[in-house]
Design an enzyme around this catalytic site. Structure first.
Site, PDB file in Angstrom:
ATOM      1  N   TYR A  19      -1.589  -1.501  10.789  1.00 43.27           N
ATOM      2  CA  TYR A  19      -1.752  -1.694   9.337  1.00 43.27           C
ATOM      3  C   TYR A  19      -0.582  -1.069   8.575  1.00 43.27           C
ATOM      4  O   TYR A  19       0.017  -1.720   7.711  1.00 43.27           O
ATOM      5  CB  TYR A  19      -3.077  -1.078   8.868  1.00 43.27           C
ATOM      6  CG  TYR A  19      -3.282  -1.214   7.373  1.00 43.27           C
ATOM      7  CD1 TYR A  19      -3.557  -2.467   6.805  1.00 43.27           C
ATOM      8  CD2 TYR A  19      -3.174  -0.112   6.525  1.00 43.27           C
ATOM      9  CE1 TYR A  19      -3.734  -2.604   5.435  1.00 43.27           C
ATOM     10  CE2 TYR A  19      -3.359  -0.238   5.150  1.00 43.27           C
ATOM     11  CZ  TYR A  19      -3.624  -1.490   4.610  1.00 43.27           C
ATOM     12  OH  TYR A  19      -3.794  -1.622   3.249  1.00 43.27           O
ATOM     13  N   SER A  40       0.875  -1.182   0.000  1.00 44.08           N
ATOM     14  CA  SER A  40       0.000   0.000   0.000  1.00 44.08           C
ATOM     15  C   SER A  40       0.906   1.224   0.000  1.00 44.08           C
ATOM     16  O   SER A  40       2.086   1.122   0.355  1.00 44.08           O
ATOM     17  CB  SER A  40      -0.830  -0.032   1.289  1.00 44.08           C
ATOM     18  OG  SER A  40      -1.416   1.220   1.542  1.00 44.08           O
TER      19      SER A  40
HETATM   20  N1  LIG Z   1      -8.718  -0.711  -0.973  1.00 42.40           N
HETATM   21  C1  LIG Z   1      -7.709   0.068  -0.700  1.00 42.40           C
HETATM   22  O1  LIG Z   1      -7.869   1.313  -0.564  1.00 42.40           O
HETATM   23  C2  LIG Z   1      -6.330  -0.508  -0.556  1.00 42.40           C
HETATM   24  C3  LIG Z   1      -5.242   0.365  -0.646  1.00 42.40           C
HETATM   25  C4  LIG Z   1      -3.956  -0.144  -0.522  1.00 42.40           C
HETATM   26  C5  LIG Z   1      -3.769  -1.490  -0.329  1.00 42.40           C
HETATM   27  N2  LIG Z   1      -4.833  -2.325  -0.243  1.00 42.40           N
HETATM   28  C6  LIG Z   1      -4.573  -3.735  -0.021  1.00 42.40           C
HETATM   29  O2  LIG Z   1      -5.134  -4.464  -1.095  1.00 42.40           O
HETATM   30  C7  LIG Z   1      -5.417  -5.789  -0.657  1.00 42.40           C
HETATM   31  C8  LIG Z   1      -6.821  -6.155  -1.109  1.00 42.40           C
HETATM   32  O3  LIG Z   1      -7.734  -5.295  -0.445  1.00 42.40           O
HETATM   33  P1  LIG Z   1      -9.114  -4.824  -1.104  1.00 42.40           P
HETATM   34  O4  LIG Z   1      -9.119  -3.353  -1.121  1.00 42.40           O
HETATM   35  O5  LIG Z   1      -9.370  -5.564  -2.349  1.00 42.40           O
HETATM   36  O6  LIG Z   1     -10.110  -5.264   0.066  1.00 42.40           O
HETATM   37  P2  LIG Z   1     -11.394  -6.219   0.080  1.00 42.40           P
HETATM   38  O7  LIG Z   1     -12.311  -5.866  -1.040  1.00 42.40           O
HETATM   39  O8  LIG Z   1     -11.895  -6.123   1.482  1.00 42.40           O
HETATM   40  O9  LIG Z   1     -10.802  -7.663  -0.188  1.00 42.40           O
HETATM   41  C9  LIG Z   1      -9.953  -8.275   0.753  1.00 42.40           C
HETATM   42  C10 LIG Z   1      -9.752  -9.727   0.387  1.00 42.40           C
HETATM   43  O10 LIG Z   1      -8.946 -10.315   1.425  1.00 42.40           O
HETATM   44  C11 LIG Z   1      -9.639 -11.433   1.966  1.00 42.40           C
HETATM   45  N3  LIG Z   1      -9.509 -11.551   3.438  1.00 42.40           N
HETATM   46  C12 LIG Z   1      -9.903 -10.662   4.355  1.00 42.40           C
HETATM   47  N4  LIG Z   1      -9.660 -11.133   5.589  1.00 42.40           N
HETATM   48  C13 LIG Z   1      -9.125 -12.360   5.420  1.00 42.40           C
HETATM   49  C14 LIG Z   1      -8.633 -13.352   6.307  1.00 42.40           C
HETATM   50  N5  LIG Z   1      -8.645 -13.158   7.624  1.00 42.40           N
HETATM   51  N6  LIG Z   1      -8.102 -14.485   5.777  1.00 42.40           N
HETATM   52  C15 LIG Z   1      -8.053 -14.673   4.441  1.00 42.40           C
HETATM   53  N7  LIG Z   1      -8.504 -13.765   3.549  1.00 42.40           N
HETATM   54  C16 LIG Z   1      -9.032 -12.626   4.036  1.00 42.40           C
HETATM   55  C17 LIG Z   1     -11.091 -11.200   1.670  1.00 42.40           C
HETATM   56  O11 LIG Z   1     -11.736 -12.456   1.637  1.00 42.40           O
HETATM   57  P3  LIG Z   1     -13.204 -12.671   2.277  1.00 42.40           P
HETATM   58  O12 LIG Z   1     -14.134 -12.476   1.130  1.00 42.40           O
HETATM   59  O13 LIG Z   1     -13.168 -14.056   2.774  1.00 42.40           O
HETATM   60  O14 LIG Z   1     -13.387 -11.631   3.331  1.00 42.40           O
HETATM   61  C18 LIG Z   1     -11.051 -10.503   0.327  1.00 42.40           C
HETATM   62  O15 LIG Z   1     -10.995 -11.441  -0.725  1.00 42.40           O
HETATM   63  C19 LIG Z   1      -5.195  -5.812   0.847  1.00 42.40           C
HETATM   64  O16 LIG Z   1      -3.944  -6.387   1.112  1.00 42.40           O
HETATM   65  C20 LIG Z   1      -5.204  -4.337   1.215  1.00 42.40           C
HETATM   66  O17 LIG Z   1      -4.437  -4.080   2.364  1.00 42.40           O
HETATM   67  C21 LIG Z   1      -6.106  -1.864  -0.359  1.00 42.40           C
END
Ligand SMILES: NC(=O)c1ccc[n+]([C@@H]2O[C@H](COP(=O)([O-])OP(=O)(O)OC[C@H]3O[C@@H](n4cnc5c(N)ncnc54)[C@H](OP(=O)(O)O)[C@@H]3O)[C@@H](O)[C@H]2O)c1
Length: 234
Positions: free
Chosen positions: A127, A114
């Site tokens: 985080y 991130s």
């Molecule tokens: N969105 C942002 O603004 C942003 C910015 C920078 C970085 N990121 C990073 O991008 C990555 C993806 O995030 P996203 O934005 O796509 O969020 P998201 O839509 O909430 O998706 C998160 C994914 O991680 C899985 N997950 C959550 N908790 C888990 C657990 N305890 N064990 C196994 N899997 C789990 C979820 O599966 P379930 O369906 O089972 O919950 C889901 O498939 C993350 O690493 C996040 O830190 C996001």
């Protein structure tokens, strides 16, 4: 005529957001996907399941992760440790688990960090620290595995509207529009950067400038600024 095997890509957290977009991007580029679900069956079982199907991993994408907003002393301790288990421990485990096959296949690892990785984050301390680990670990791994034929890229998105915000406790409109990218844009940048063997990718010009500026900003000032911003994002 023998049919050429499609590269096999393992992706964590593909059920929504950036992970789902990455799954589409890899599939659109001819990859066979192995999606690792939340209740992981365990790394050994996964390796066995691949073996049974005669598959070897070409690419591992460590995308699953979540964040939590709030001061570390007020947030639930177990939940914060669970964040480290997923964002740090599981990512490290899967980065190393398939490395022999990645070497044989001259494949790669795409780790999702991130822009939070570039600075300390009062108001989201664990985080930000977890993502700093992902950035540091992945850059070092990039250097170690490059001579062994394995590409390692760390993808550092800024704000992306997904389920992440609601899960973390962030307001939906917490970030300025100039920093926002769609999950699809981020996935495209991630895929292309891995293919090109880039070490770090920060999608979006504004995010790229912001992460560069944090390197020069005095930490005291940065801490005050982020603490104030985080309070306004809840
Ligand atoms: N969105 C942002 O603004 C942003 C910015 C920078 C970085 N990121 C990073 O991008 C990555 C993806 O995030 P996203 O934005 O796509 O969020 P998201 O839509 O909430 O998706 C998160 C994914 O991680 C899985 N997950 C959550 N908790 C888990 C657990 N305890 N064990 C196994 N899997 C789990 C979820 O599966 P379930 O369906 O089972 O919950 C889901 O498939 C993350 O690493 C996040 O830190 C996001």
């Amino acid at each position: 005529m023998t049919q050429e095997k499609r590269p096999v890509t393992l992706i964590t957290g593909a059920s929504s957001g950036i992970g789902a977009a990455l799954a589409h991007e890899f599939a659109a580029n001819g990859h066979e996907l192995v999606l690792i679900a939340r209740r992981e069956q365990g790394r050994a079982a996964l390796a066995e399941a691949l073996d049974q199907r005669g598959l070897e991993a070409d690419v591992v994408v460590n995308n699953a992760g979540f964040g939590l907003v709030g001061d570390a002393d007020t947030l639930d301790r177990a939940e914060q440790l669970a964040m480290i288990d997923l964002d740090v421990r599981a990512l490290t485990d899967l980065s190393l688990a398939f490395v022999d096959s990645l070497k044989r296949r001259r494949g790669g690892i795409l780790n999702v960090a991130s822009t939070a990785a570039f600075m300390p984050g009062p108001g989201m301390a664990v985080y930000y620290a977890s993502k700093a680990y992902v950035l540091s670990f992945s850059e070092a791994l990039h250097r170690e595995l490059k001579p062994k034929g394995v590409r390692v890229t760390v993808l550092c998105p800024g704000p992306v509207p997904t389920e992440f915000q609601a899960r973390a406790g962030l307001a939906a409109d917490a970030f300025p529009r100039i920093l926002k990218r769609s999950a699809e844009q981020v996935a495209r940048d991630g895929y292309r950067s891995l293919k090109e063997g880039r070490r770090v990718v920060v999608p979006g010009f504004a995010n790229s400038v912001a992460t560069t500026l944090t390197r020069f900003a005095p930490h005291g000032l940065l801490l005050d600024l982020i603490a104030r911003q985080q309070k306004g994002r809840r």
